[in-house]
Design an enzyme around this catalytic site. Structure first.
Site, mmCIF file in Angstrom:
data_model
loop_
_atom_site.group_PDB
_atom_site.id
_atom_site.type_symbol
_atom_site.label_atom_id
_atom_site.label_comp_id
_atom_site.label_asym_id
_atom_site.label_seq_id
_atom_site.Cartn_x
_atom_site.Cartn_y
_atom_site.Cartn_z
ATOM 1 N N LEU A 280 16.840 27.202 -6.339
ATOM 2 C CA LEU A 280 17.789 26.365 -5.342
ATOM 3 C C LEU A 280 16.041 27.096 -4.123
ATOM 4 C CD1 LEU A 280 21.032 25.676 -3.785
ATOM 5 C CD2 LEU A 280 19.297 27.259 -2.064
ATOM 6 N N LEU A 281 16.278 26.103 -3.487
ATOM 7 C CA LEU A 281 15.695 25.440 -2.013
ATOM 8 C C LEU A 281 16.035 24.299 -1.715
ATOM 9 C CD1 LEU A 281 11.822 22.209 -2.241
ATOM 10 C CD2 LEU A 281 14.174 22.299 -0.845
ATOM 11 N N ASN A 282 16.194 25.124 0.203
ATOM 12 C CA ASN A 282 16.814 24.323 1.295
ATOM 13 C C ASN A 282 15.756 24.108 2.316
ATOM 14 O OD1 ASN A 282 17.390 27.279 1.086
ATOM 15 N ND2 ASN A 282 18.697 26.959 3.002
ATOM 16 N N ASP A 283 15.972 24.799 3.873
ATOM 17 C CA ASP A 283 15.418 24.725 5.246
ATOM 18 C C ASP A 283 13.709 24.638 4.913
ATOM 19 O OD1 ASP A 283 18.359 24.437 5.288
ATOM 20 O OD2 ASP A 283 18.050 26.151 7.426
ATOM 21 N N GLN B 207 13.218 27.762 2.167
ATOM 22 C CA GLN B 207 13.958 28.856 2.381
ATOM 23 C C GLN B 207 14.259 28.613 0.206
ATOM 24 O OE1 GLN B 207 17.652 28.512 4.927
ATOM 25 N NE2 GLN B 207 17.455 30.129 4.492
ATOM 26 N N TYR C 209 16.000 34.626 6.370
ATOM 27 C CA TYR C 209 16.545 33.262 7.034
ATOM 28 C C TYR C 209 15.850 31.966 8.470
ATOM 29 C CZ TYR C 209 21.266 33.932 5.146
ATOM 30 O OH TYR C 209 22.584 34.047 4.159
ATOM 31 N N ARG D 28 21.017 32.154 14.500
ATOM 32 C CA ARG D 28 19.491 32.192 13.784
ATOM 33 C C ARG D 28 18.700 30.147 14.328
ATOM 34 N NH1 ARG D 28 24.534 31.541 11.154
ATOM 35 N NH2 ARG D 28 24.645 28.887 10.373
ATOM 36 N N ASP D 29 17.486 30.780 13.332
ATOM 37 C CA ASP D 29 16.443 29.313 13.390
ATOM 38 C C ASP D 29 15.668 29.273 14.522
ATOM 39 O OD1 ASP D 29 18.591 29.223 11.377
ATOM 40 O OD2 ASP D 29 19.289 27.282 11.915
ATOM 41 N N GLU E 15 22.647 24.323 14.257
ATOM 42 C CA GLU E 15 21.634 24.955 13.040
ATOM 43 C C GLU E 15 19.863 24.616 13.827
ATOM 44 O OE1 GLU E 15 22.970 27.170 9.294
ATOM 45 O OE2 GLU E 15 23.016 24.528 9.325
#
Length: 491
Positions: free
Chosen positions: A48-51, A67, A110, A171-172, A226
């Protein structure tokens, strides 16, 4: 190989080195047989790939992280995967760089950002930790990457906890140089479960002073914000963010969570306010954009990249052992009529030498590989449709219906291939300027990115076509003109 729904929490948080080699080999074999792998978009090697994270320019190269969970197409224990580029088009894989291997990020690395500091690239990110009762604890952490690509984590967190009055949904961090120091912009949730954006200031990237809640709206920003990014065109601020649970009455959207933006006249650091902030708007009119990250590049441009995917949604490629991709790099500009998003100028380097000219009111073209750039000029006072990923009978495909008289576009993926995310609708409709319509469209095997009227709007969609859906069809009550380039794969 587990189905996605059978993954247990224990499996998702199993250390990478405890997975048997046979698992990775079988996963790679499954992905190698995928019919939806992309040609020129960033995609995960496996899993998986996300942000997108840490988008920056350092040591003569563009750097981008995302991520990653490399053991399957699920949200497991996350790391940062590193990519570098000399042209924003061809990205070299540098491997996993930030791993969940410290007491402050034991349950996941994260999202965060990067900023060059001296001879190093400073990385700011959120560390996720779960206690014995599986309660979340969020730490804001720092690390430094040297010119050889070696990463060293700071031994002490930048922030050990959210401030009083806020939950562990914190977060972020976006960190950037500001006011002879550094500003941190971070997503948060207050104790009343309202989404907030907080800011901190530091002179040395070590000691951080809370400035408080960023003032940019009187509306409630859902239950959590987010991926906030505060960007500047000269002194004019552009705020990108993802307000989870936003009331659609504030900004109409259909996706599970929106990616939004506001524009202001200036950022007042003393008041921690974006003055004359606009109403919220959708950053993308399509189905699948989230967690967009931008930065002010040293060449003067605002560059951004988006996760083409959404949280809590199953995608057809999950069955093939991988999930999601990143968008093309986009240039963001603030102009008199608002935000413009255009593909980075370097994107033309993907074009082949041959160009196909299009003209007529009924067109059907075999695109061979569903990997092309299309520029189309549609006249005023016309109605018609464009079918991407079409079969040769023009019955199935991703349909764009346009009405230049009233200024409307509808996107429909109900017959585009393998269905998914149907609970959130299979169509998206939105207004565009009346009159002649200009489209620039990038298609890449299982994704389409649309830039409308020179970037005044964008619309992005994942599409998972059936075998044989490789045609492009145009039908209009007036002749249209255009050009098509077949695009090469990433080098």
């Amino acid at each position: 190989m587990n189905s996605k729904n059978s993954w247990t929490t224990r499996q998702r948080y199993r250390p990478y080195d405890e997975w048997p080699t046979e698992w990775v080999v079988r996963l790679d074999e499954k992905i190698a047989d995928s019919r939806w792998r992309l040609g020129y978009h960033i995609q995960p090697q496996r899993g998986l790939l996300n942000d997108p994270n840490g988008f920056s320019y350092y040591n003569g190269k563009w750097h981008l992280f995302y991520q990653a969970y490399p053991m399957g197409p699920v949200h497991g224990i996350k790391s940062w995967y590193h990519l570098t580029s000399e042209n924003l088009v061809d990205w070299q894989e540098e491997g996993l760089k930030l791993l969940p291997d410290s007491p402050y990020d034991s349950h996941g690395v994260y999202s965060g950002s990067a900023v060059p500091v001296g001879e190093e690239l400073f990385l700011a990110y959120t560390g996720n930790v779960r206690d014995k009762d599986w309660q979340r604890h969020s730490y804001q952490l720092g690390a430094c990457m040297d010119q050889n690509g070696t990463v060293s984590k700071l031994s002490t967190p930048l922030l050990t906890a959210p401030p009083a009055g806020y939950t562990q949904e914190f977060r972020d961090p976006q960190v950037f140089a500001c006011d002879e120091g550094y500003l941190m912009v971070i997503g948060a949730q207050d104790q009343q479960e309202n989404g907030q954006i907080l800011t901190y200031f530091s002179q040395d990237l070590t000691t951080w002073e809370l400035r408080g809640e960023l003032d940019f709206t009187s509306e409630r920003m859902g239950f959590m914000v987010e991926c906030p990014n505060l960007l500047f065109s000269k002194e004019q601020p552009l705020l990108l963010f993802c307000p989870q649970g936003l009331d659609p009455a504030v900004c109409n959207y259909q996706n599970i969570y929106p990616n939004s933006y506001v524009i202001g006249s200036r950022y007042d650091p003393a008041a921690n306010r974006i003055t004359a902030a606009s109403q919220l708007k959708n950053l993308d009119e399509g189905f699948d954009v989230y967690a967009t990250q931008g930065f002010n590049a040293p060449d003067g441009r605002i560059l951004a990249v988006s996760w083409i995917g959404l949280p809590e949604i199953d995608y057809p490629s999950d069955a093939e052992g991988w999930a999601h991709c990143l968008s093309l790099v986009k240039e963001l500009t603030l102009e008199e009529d608002g935000l413009r998003q255009r593909p980075a100028r370097e994107t033309t380097q993907l074009r082949s030498d041959t160009k196909t000219s299009l003209q007529g009111d009924s067109l059907l073209l075999d695109t061979v590989h569903n990997r092309y750039e299309l520029q189309l000029e549609i006249p005023a006072d016309s109605h018609g449709s464009l079918l991407l990923f079409a079969d040769n009978a023009k019955k199935n495909g991703f349909r764009l219906t346009f009405d230049t008289v009233h200024g409307r576009i509808e996107l429909d993926r109900s017959a585009a291939g393998i269905p998914f995310a149907e609970a959130f609708g299979t169509t998206r409709s939105f207004s565009v300027a009346k009159g002649a319509l200009q489209l620039q469209i990038f298609v890449d095997t299982s994704v389409a990115e649309l830039f409308i009227n020179d970037g005044r709007q964008t619309a992005t969609a994942r599409i998972f076509p059936e075998v044989g859906q490789r045609f492009l069809a145009v039908t209009c009550d007036q002749p249209v003109t255009g050009e098509l380039w077949h695009l090469r794969t990433m080098r």
